[in-house]
Design an enzyme around this catalytic site. Structure first.
Site, PDB file in Angstrom:
ATOM      1  N   ASP A 111       0.819  -1.228   0.000  1.00  0.00           N
ATOM      2  CA  ASP A 111       0.000   0.000   0.000  1.00  0.00           C
ATOM      3  C   ASP A 111       0.849   1.273   0.000  1.00  0.00           C
ATOM      4  O   ASP A 111       0.512   2.252  -0.680  1.00  0.00           O
ATOM      5  CB  ASP A 111      -0.986  -0.005   1.175  1.00  0.00           C
ATOM      6  CG  ASP A 111      -0.278  -0.037   2.522  1.00  0.00           C
ATOM      7  OD1 ASP A 111       0.449  -1.010   2.786  1.00  0.00           O
ATOM      8  OD2 ASP A 111      -0.440   0.902   3.309  1.00  0.00           O
TER       9      ASP A 111
ATOM     10  N   THR B 257       2.673  -8.334  -0.664  1.00  0.00           N
ATOM     11  CA  THR B 257       2.966  -8.224   0.775  1.00  0.00           C
ATOM     12  C   THR B 257       2.554  -9.496   1.506  1.00  0.00           C
ATOM     13  O   THR B 257       1.538 -10.115   1.157  1.00  0.00           O
ATOM     14  CB  THR B 257       2.266  -7.027   1.469  1.00  0.00           C
ATOM     15  OG1 THR B 257       2.383  -7.178   2.888  1.00  0.00           O
ATOM     16  CG2 THR B 257       0.793  -6.919   1.134  1.00  0.00           C
TER      17      THR B 257
ATOM     18  N   ASP C 292       1.395  -9.381   4.313  1.00  0.00           N
ATOM     19  CA  ASP C 292       0.292  -8.999   5.200  1.00  0.00           C
ATOM     20  C   ASP C 292      -1.082  -9.211   4.570  1.00  0.00           C
ATOM     21  O   ASP C 292      -2.097  -9.174   5.264  1.00  0.00           O
ATOM     22  CB  ASP C 292       0.432  -7.523   5.607  1.00  0.00           C
ATOM     23  CG  ASP C 292       1.694  -7.269   6.417  1.00  0.00           C
ATOM     24  OD1 ASP C 292       2.188  -8.225   7.035  1.00  0.00           O
ATOM     25  OD2 ASP C 292       2.171  -6.126   6.423  1.00  0.00           O
TER      26      ASP C 292
ATOM     27  N   GLY D  10       2.499  -8.620  11.093  1.00  0.00           N
ATOM     28  CA  GLY D  10       1.133  -8.156  10.869  1.00  0.00           C
ATOM     29  C   GLY D  10       0.907  -6.910  11.695  1.00  0.00           C
ATOM     30  O   GLY D  10       0.535  -6.981  12.867  1.00  0.00           O
ATOM     31  N   ARG D  11       1.199  -5.789  11.083  1.00  0.00           N
ATOM     32  CA  ARG D  11       1.201  -4.517  11.798  1.00  0.00           C
ATOM     33  C   ARG D  11      -0.227  -4.057  12.143  1.00  0.00           C
ATOM     34  O   ARG D  11      -0.558  -3.867  13.304  1.00  0.00           O
ATOM     35  CB  ARG D  11       1.865  -3.483  10.904  1.00  0.00           C
ATOM     36  CG  ARG D  11       2.082  -2.147  11.512  1.00  0.00           C
ATOM     37  CD  ARG D  11       2.310  -1.137  10.421  1.00  0.00           C
ATOM     38  NE  ARG D  11       3.450  -1.452   9.591  1.00  0.00           N
ATOM     39  CZ  ARG D  11       4.689  -1.076   9.833  1.00  0.00           C
ATOM     40  NH1 ARG D  11       4.955  -0.359  10.892  1.00  0.00           N
ATOM     41  NH2 ARG D  11       5.664  -1.394   9.009  1.00  0.00           N
TER      42      ARG D  11
HETATM   43  O1  F6P Z   1       4.825  -5.091   5.510  1.00  0.00           O
HETATM   44  C1  F6P Z   1       5.504  -6.275   5.653  1.00  0.00           C
HETATM   45  C2  F6P Z   1       6.119  -6.401   7.026  1.00  0.00           C
HETATM   46  O2  F6P Z   1       6.756  -7.653   7.122  1.00  0.00           O
HETATM   47  C3  F6P Z   1       5.168  -6.177   8.203  1.00  0.00           C
HETATM   48  O3  F6P Z   1       4.386  -7.325   8.516  1.00  0.00           O
HETATM   49  C4  F6P Z   1       6.126  -5.808   9.300  1.00  0.00           C
HETATM   50  O4  F6P Z   1       5.485  -5.033  10.284  1.00  0.00           O
HETATM   51  C5  F6P Z   1       7.168  -4.998   8.572  1.00  0.00           C
HETATM   52  O5  F6P Z   1       7.121  -5.389   7.217  1.00  0.00           O
HETATM   53  C6  F6P Z   1       8.572  -5.194   9.106  1.00  0.00           C
HETATM   54  O6  F6P Z   1       9.433  -4.295   8.474  1.00  0.00           O
HETATM   55  P1  F6P Z   1      11.007  -4.418   8.502  1.00  0.00           P
HETATM   56  O7  F6P Z   1      11.414  -5.431   7.462  1.00  0.00           O
HETATM   57  O8  F6P Z   1      11.496  -3.048   8.170  1.00  0.00           O
HETATM   58  O9  F6P Z   1      11.416  -4.881   9.866  1.00  0.00           O
END
Ligand code: F6P
Length: 367
Positions: A117, A139, A141, A184-185
């Site tokens: 997104d 993604t 997610d 999963g934010r």
């Molecule tokens: O958007 C994909 C994701 O894996 C999310 O689930 C997670 O919160 C984030 O990316 C983690 O980001 P990074 O790779 O910067 O730690």
């Protein structure tokens, strides 16, 4: 409009299994239709800094099964608001003009943007600047609007479920509570699907705030009924009723500066303190995003890549390919940009889980 002669492709945001399958499909289809393909390195930063690689048949040979992205990616750079150091200070600059110049300077007539997104929001900005863009939803997610599925999700669910399966056997042996934290934010699709696939007893997702007392009740009830272990699957973005998400760190120069993590440890400790049951915590982290894509994701990513090439050929810019009821469809990138598809609390998957007795930790109605 006639078909573009030279097409760029970039992969942006967090990596996931299946990106290389898209790159391969786009490259093969474009070459087959007489379009030249240029790979842009490290997402939109490669466009800002004019870092590219030619993509021919040989470059994409053997990458179908490889995780990650051969082009590189970043989830830290937005050309419309890029953090740069000037005179020892961090300042925000709009370098989208430079990226636009490079698009034309490289002789590109269209660009395929593979992203989530946030990346689609950047793509929407470049559409307004006149670039010919098409989108491919990516993604782990599974939270993009307009598509039932993003590629990468199935692989992440498989990775998480396999890990929870392993945790199950040790939980049973030691009669413990095992808390497993998934990614999963804001969207709980990954925790929900992996939790269901691996028989989680409690599944905590961002969309359904939980009451820790309710989790104690489930653990104690299971113990009393002779089930001396419990599996609690918790999405990193889950939070208690009236509480906040747990932030692991801030990355100030990132478009999304907050990185979540730590809710698993917190819940595990609370369960041990509140029930007296020995508890352990496993954080699955980036394991979920790595490795080879599942067959489902290879097929979906390939279908998306083929469909993106159709959009290029037909000059249908500003569209993102998507999956609707098993069929390939399209949606305007501007409708997807920066928006997230969350788990509805009455989603069929949630209802199915409830029928099996899975708890989402919701507070009980007073008797
Ligand atoms: O958007 C994909 C994701 O894996 C999310 O689930 C997670 O919160 C984030 O990316 C983690 O980001 P990074 O790779 O910067 O730690």
């Amino acid at each position: 409009m006639r078909r573009p002669r030279r097409v760029g492709i970039l992969t942006s945001g967090g990596d996931c299994p299946g990106i290389n399958a898209v790159i391969r499909a786009v490259t093969k289809c474009c070459l087959g239709e007489g379009m030249e393909v240029v790979g842009i390195r490290d997402g939109f930063m490669g466009l800002v800094e004019r870092r590219v690689m030619p993509l021919g048949d040989a470059a994409v040979a053997g990458i179908l099964t490889q995780g990650g992205t051969i082009l590189g990616t970043t989830n830290r750079a937005n050309p419309f608001r890029l953090a740069v150091e000037e005179a020892g200070q961090r300042v925000w600059r709009d370098v989208s003009g430079q990226a636009t110049q490079n698009y034309y300077g490289l002789g590109l007539e269209a660009l395929v943007c593979v992203g989530g997104d946030g990346s689609m929001a950047i793509a929407a900005g470049f559409l307004e600047r006149g670039l010919n863009l098409v989108g491919v939803p990516k993604t782990i997610d599974n939270d993009l609007m307009a598509t039932d599925r993003t590629f990468g999700f199935d692989s992440a669910v498989a990775n998480a479920a396999e890990a929870i399966d392993k945790i199950h056997t040790t939980a049973m042996s030691h009669h413990r509570v095992m808390v497993v934290e998934t990614m999963g934010r804001n969207a709980g699709w990954l925790a929900l699907s992996a939790g269901l696939a691996a028989g989680g007893d409690v599944i905590l997702i961002p969309e359904i705030p939980f009451d820790i007392e309710e989790i104690f009740r489930v653990v104690v009830a299971r113990e009393r009924s002779g089930k001396r272990f419990s599996i609690v699957v918790v999405a990193e973005g889950a939070r208690p009723v009236g509480g906040e998400q747990v932030v692991a760190k801030r990355i100030e120069d990132s478009p999304e500066p907050v990185r979540l993590g730590g809710i698993g440890l917190r819940v595990g400790q609370q369960i041990e303190d509140g029930t007296g049951k020995e508890s352990r915590v496993a954080v699955l982290g980036h394991l979920q995003r790595g490795g080879s894509p599942t067959a489902f994701d290879r097929v979906l990513a390939t279908r998306f890549g083929v469909a993106a090439t159709d959009l290029l050929r037909e000059g249908r810019f500003g569209e993102m390919v998507c999956l609707k009821c098993g069929e390939i469809a399209t949606a305007p990138i501007k409708d997807v940009a920066g928006r997230q598809r969350l788990v509805p609390p009455d989603d069929p998957l949630v209802r199915a889980a409830r029928r099996l007795g899975v708890s989402f930790g919701e507070p009980r109605e007073p008797d």
